[in-house]
Motif scaffolding. Structure first.
Motif, short mmCIF file in Angstrom:
data_model
loop_
_atom_site.label_atom_id
_atom_site.label_comp_id
_atom_site.label_asym_id
_atom_site.label_seq_id
_atom_site.Cartn_x
_atom_site.Cartn_y
_atom_site.Cartn_z
N LEU A 213 -56.01 52.14 39.86
CA LEU A 213 -56.27 52.07 38.42
C LEU A 213 -55.26 52.92 37.66
N ALA A 214 -54.96 54.11 38.18
CA ALA A 214 -53.99 54.99 37.53
C ALA A 214 -52.59 54.38 37.56
N TYR A 215 -52.24 53.77 38.67
CA TYR A 215 -50.92 53.13 38.78
C TYR A 215 -50.79 52.01 37.75
N SER A 216 -51.82 51.21 37.59
CA SER A 216 -51.80 50.14 36.59
C SER A 216 -51.72 50.71 35.19
N LEU A 217 -52.43 51.79 34.95
CA LEU A 217 -52.44 52.43 33.63
C LEU A 217 -51.06 52.95 33.26
N ILE A 218 -50.34 53.50 34.23
CA ILE A 218 -49.04 54.11 33.97
C ILE A 218 -47.94 53.06 33.86
N THR A 219 -47.95 52.08 34.75
CA THR A 219 -46.84 51.12 34.84
C THR A 219 -47.15 49.75 34.24
N GLY A 220 -48.43 49.43 34.04
CA GLY A 220 -48.80 48.11 33.55
C GLY A 220 -48.83 47.06 34.64
N ASP A 221 -48.56 47.46 35.89
CA ASP A 221 -48.56 46.53 37.03
C ASP A 221 -49.98 46.42 37.57
N LYS A 222 -50.61 45.26 37.32
CA LYS A 222 -52.01 45.07 37.71
C LYS A 222 -52.18 44.43 39.08
N ASP A 223 -51.07 44.20 39.79
CA ASP A 223 -51.17 43.58 41.11
C ASP A 223 -51.90 44.45 42.12
N ALA A 224 -51.85 45.77 41.92
CA ALA A 224 -52.51 46.67 42.86
C ALA A 224 -54.03 46.70 42.67
N LEU A 225 -54.51 46.22 41.52
CA LEU A 225 -55.94 46.28 41.22
C LEU A 225 -56.72 45.19 41.92
N SER A 226 -57.94 45.51 42.29
CA SER A 226 -58.82 44.48 42.84
C SER A 226 -59.28 43.58 41.71
N ALA A 239 -59.56 45.50 28.77
CA ALA A 239 -58.50 45.07 29.69
C ALA A 239 -57.12 45.44 29.16
N HIS A 240 -56.99 45.55 27.83
CA HIS A 240 -55.68 45.88 27.24
C HIS A 240 -55.21 47.27 27.65
N LEU A 241 -56.12 48.12 28.11
CA LEU A 241 -55.74 49.47 28.53
C LEU A 241 -54.97 49.45 29.84
N LEU A 242 -55.07 48.34 30.58
CA LEU A 242 -54.38 48.23 31.87
C LEU A 242 -52.97 47.67 31.72
N ALA A 243 -52.61 47.26 30.51
CA ALA A 243 -51.26 46.76 30.26
C ALA A 243 -50.54 47.76 29.37
N VAL A 244 -49.37 48.20 29.82
CA VAL A 244 -48.61 49.17 29.02
C VAL A 244 -48.29 48.54 27.67
N SER A 245 -48.71 49.19 26.60
CA SER A 245 -48.56 48.61 25.27
C SER A 245 -48.25 49.72 24.26
N GLY A 246 -48.53 49.43 23.01
CA GLY A 246 -48.26 50.40 21.96
C GLY A 246 -49.04 51.69 22.14
N THR A 409 -60.64 58.43 25.81
CA THR A 409 -60.85 58.94 27.17
C THR A 409 -59.71 58.52 28.09
N VAL A 410 -59.34 57.25 28.04
CA VAL A 410 -58.24 56.76 28.87
C VAL A 410 -56.92 57.39 28.43
N SER A 411 -56.78 57.66 27.13
CA SER A 411 -55.57 58.31 26.63
C SER A 411 -55.39 59.69 27.24
N VAL A 412 -56.49 60.43 27.34
CA VAL A 412 -56.43 61.75 27.97
C VAL A 412 -56.04 61.61 29.44
N ALA A 413 -56.65 60.63 30.13
CA ALA A 413 -56.32 60.39 31.54
C ALA A 413 -54.85 60.01 31.70
N PHE A 414 -54.33 59.23 30.77
CA PHE A 414 -52.94 58.79 30.81
C PHE A 414 -51.99 59.98 30.68
N VAL A 415 -52.26 60.86 29.73
CA VAL A 415 -51.42 62.04 29.54
C VAL A 415 -51.47 62.94 30.77
N ILE A 416 -52.65 63.13 31.32
CA ILE A 416 -52.78 63.97 32.52
C ILE A 416 -52.04 63.34 33.69
#
Length: 717
Positions: A213-226, A239-246, A409-416
């Protein structure tokens, strides 16, 4: 002095023109000239009327027409480049380098993507080749390995009734089937692959529960996700949180800008120091359309400050969209690009209008913050409502409220996570991010379990245009007096209501068939004028199932029969989608395999699977007959004068089927067959071939077969 009706923004009207040009070219690919004619007519009428009224707005129509021509031309050039060097089922031996596309993650696959490919004669292949191996033993390959493989090559066509933008993003141009590994040698990783591998290995080592989930959040690559996690986030509306965007790029820009502000650098120096690492981050993420939009907007904001001393979000958004569409015009059909652009458009129009109202009210600061967050979430949801519906067939009803909590919440996780990617002891920060993402996943899972988390919501593409115009008016970008605003807002509301009503209005069934191909399998729907439909196939491929669902939900159906041609492989979860949405009357097994889970599920729904006797018929308006020739050979489906033959066997069985049934209007095969072509018989198959009368789903998409008088019409839309 006359007031300007619309404040002229060159980039805005330029991108409108390019969008019209791209869409006009796409429609012409399918022989439809109506969109081009209507667009040109509207521009000309607007220009003539405003010229007669001596309003300078006539220049807008000229501007739009010029860029419409540009959009049409760049689309034509892009299309010509993509379809050149067509390969149709040619046996080939190629050498290429294994990429990391679909490789970061624990899921094992039977395919690899190769780039930099060349044939034995030195012929170079543009783009990537998807190589599907015969067995699992050949998959001991690593990213960077240079391999030689042999198999059957097919061209991949992204330009169908639904443009497959993932093919464009990954530059995926060919597919090799039944591949065999000839040789391999170690190679080197590219810089972006090194970065993504470092990210994945680091989060995997320090985030035991939510690394993927973290890898998808950082890179936008959702292939690793189940698939379960992807579906959970989708149903929860995040779902938009899993795609690197604005959102993600915004945090990178904001963090860098915050630090650099302390040094009080000139605007030019600050802009370079912010944009350069941001572009590098976009490169590491593969330059997806949404991240490109965000990076270009960030660059425009600094350019505006340097050149003009002010920043206009709508102008920057328009420039971003314009640049992306000129480089890759068919990104217009990418769901990520559409949602990214429309979300920002909603914020700079509808949300901006709400902020003006909010600032005039004397409210506590905390309440204003809450209302502002709710407004942004609601605005983005409304702005993307119809495009989400058009792309996915349903909308997340609770997404507005879930995003209020999930985004910060996800924004905080992304920065960390970004901090945790720094060397040494910084890695331990990922432990905290792991726990935060666990809470987000738990919350999303709880929301997604509600039956009302999502709802089926059909829509017409024109709804997106009407809503965008309405938002533009509400945002104050059109100079209207009080009466004019009431009239225009009323017209927009009525038009949008009509569009929604027409989308929900089911069509009467007719004598028609619809065929959707998954990977190697097909699903066929045949309807009759009395509202009866029969769905025949293996029910084992999600793409084919979803395509059929999108088709049947537009019909006025009185009863539905299910026919299983390969009962053992039928997926109960996919079958349940039909049971939940359609009035299932009967279910039949045409072969003699078993499926305990399927039978158990259908029994729980008071549906009994009936074993159809060999070579017999069932149905009323739609007649379905199993065809046995020693073994199970295929199915004959008839409605009125329309007859579709679904051939299930291969090899000798497939050839013999033509001797048994030689009067069907259309034959559905797994692969193209020369005997059928030599008999001048129309066949539909998974892959396009050089045989006459054969149409491949990889080129044309899904097929609609309609009886019109005494003629049978085959359509690809």
């Amino acid at each position: 002095m006359k007031r300007k009706l619309v404040n002229f923004r060159a980039s805005l009207f330029a991108v409108i023109g390019v969008i019209l040009g791209v869409f006009a070219f796409y429609e012409i690919l399918f022989g439809d000239f109506y969109f081009l004619i209507v667009s040109l007519s509207l521009c000309l009428v607007f220009g003539i009327v405003t010229f007669i009224l001596k309003r300078k707005a006539w220049k807008i129509s000229v501007f739009v027409l010029v860029f419409m021509m540009l959009g049409f031309v760049v689309s034509q050039l892009y299309y010509a480049n993509r379809v050149k060097n067509e390969t149709l089922g040619v046996s080939a031996e190629i050498t290429g380098r294994v990429t990391d596309v679909a490789q970061n993650g624990d899921g094992e696959t039977r395919w690899r993507y190769l780039d930099g490919c060349s044939g034995k004669d030195g012929t170079a292949f543009d783009g990537r080749v998807k190589v599907i191996f015969v067995g699992q033993s050949e998959l001991n390959l690593s990213v960077g390995d240079v391999v030689t493989v042999r198999g059957t090559m097919y061209s991949v066509y992204p330009f169908k009734s639904d443009v497959n933008s993932s093919y464009l993003r990954e530059d995926y141009r060919y597919e090799m089937n039944d591949a065999v590994l000839i040789s391999k040698r170690e190679g080197k990783l590219k810089l972006d692959e090194i970065i993504r591998r470092y990210v994945y290995d680091t989060v995997k080592g320090y985030m035991p529960e939510n690394a993927d989930l973290a890898y998808s959040l950082i890179t936008g690559d959702k292939d690793a996700l189940s698939k379960d996690i992807s579906q959970t986030f989708s149903r929860a509306g995040i779902a938009h949180l899993l795609a690197v965007s604005g959102l993600h790029v915004g945090f990178v820009v904001a963090t860098l800008a915050f630090v650099l502000k302390k040094f009080r650098l000139p605007a030019v120096a600050e802009g370079l120091l912010v944009i350069t690492p941001t572009v590098f981050y976009a490169y590491a993420c593969g330059f997806t359309p949404s991240v490109m939009r965000a990076v270009i907007m960030a660059a425009c904001s600094y350019l505006a400050k340097i050149a003009l001393g002010k920043y206009d979000a709508l102008t920057s958004l328009s420039w971003a969209a314009l640049i992306i569409l000129i480089i890759s015009p068919f990104y217009l059909f990418d769901a990520g690009f559409q949602m990214s652009v429309l979300s920002v458009f909603g914020i700079v129009t509808l949300h901006k209008s709400f902020v003006r109202i909010l600032t005039r009210r004397k409210l506590p600061r905390v309440l204003k913050s809450v209302l502002n967050a709710l407004s942004i979430s609601l605005t983005c949801s409304l702005a993307t409502l119809f495009t989400v519906s058009a792309n996915y067939g349903e909308i997340p009803l609770l997404g507005v409220f879930v995003n209020i909590l999930a985004i910060p919440t996800v924004s905080v996780a992304f920065v960390i996570c970004l901090v945790g990617l720094l060397p040494s002891f910084f890695h331990y920060a990922l432990w905290l991010s792991d726990k935060i993402l666990k809470c987000v996943l738990y919350f999303a899972s709880a929301v997604s379990r509600f039956d009302f988390a999502t709802a089926s919501f059909p829509s017409l593409p024109v709804s997106v245009i009407v809503l965008a115009v309405w938002f533009f008016v509400i945002g104050g970008y059109v100079n209207l007096r009080k009466v004019g605003k009431i009239v225009v807002n009323s017209v927009c509301a009525v038009l949008l209501s009509v569009c929604v009503g027409l989308a929900f209005l089911p069509k009467n069934c007719q004598t028609q068939a619809f065929v959707a191909f998954g990977y190697g399998e097909s699903l066929c729907v045949v309807s009759s004028p009395d509202g009866e439909i029969s769905i025949v196939g293996s029910f084992d491929n999600p793409y084919a199932v979803n395509s059929v669902l999108n088709y049947v939900q537009k019909l006025k159906i009185s009863s539905c029969n299910l026919y299983f041609v390969n009962r053992a492989d039928s997926n109960p979860l996919l079958v349940s989608k039909f049971v939940e949405r359609l009035p299932i009357k009967n279910a039949y097994a045409l072969d003699f395999s078993g499926n305990y889970q399927l039978d158990e599920y259908l029994n729980s729904q008071n549906i009994t699977v009936v074993q159809q006797i060999k070579n017999t018929e069932t149905g009323n308006g739609v007649i379905v007959r199993s065809v046995y020739d020693g073994g199970f050979a295929g199915v004959l489906i008839k409605s009125g004068e329309l007859t579709v033959a679904l051939v299930c066997g291969e090899g000798v069985v497939e050839n013999n089927f033509l001797n048994i049934i030689s009067y069907a209007d259309v034959y559905v095969l797994k692969n193209a067959n020369k005997n059928y072509s030599d008999s001048s018989i129309t066949t539909l198959s998974r892959y396009q071939s050089s045989y006459a009368y054969n149409y491949g789903a990889n080129k044309y998409g899904n097929f609609t077969i309609t009886q019109i008088g005494d003629k049978i019409q085959l359509s690809f839309r």
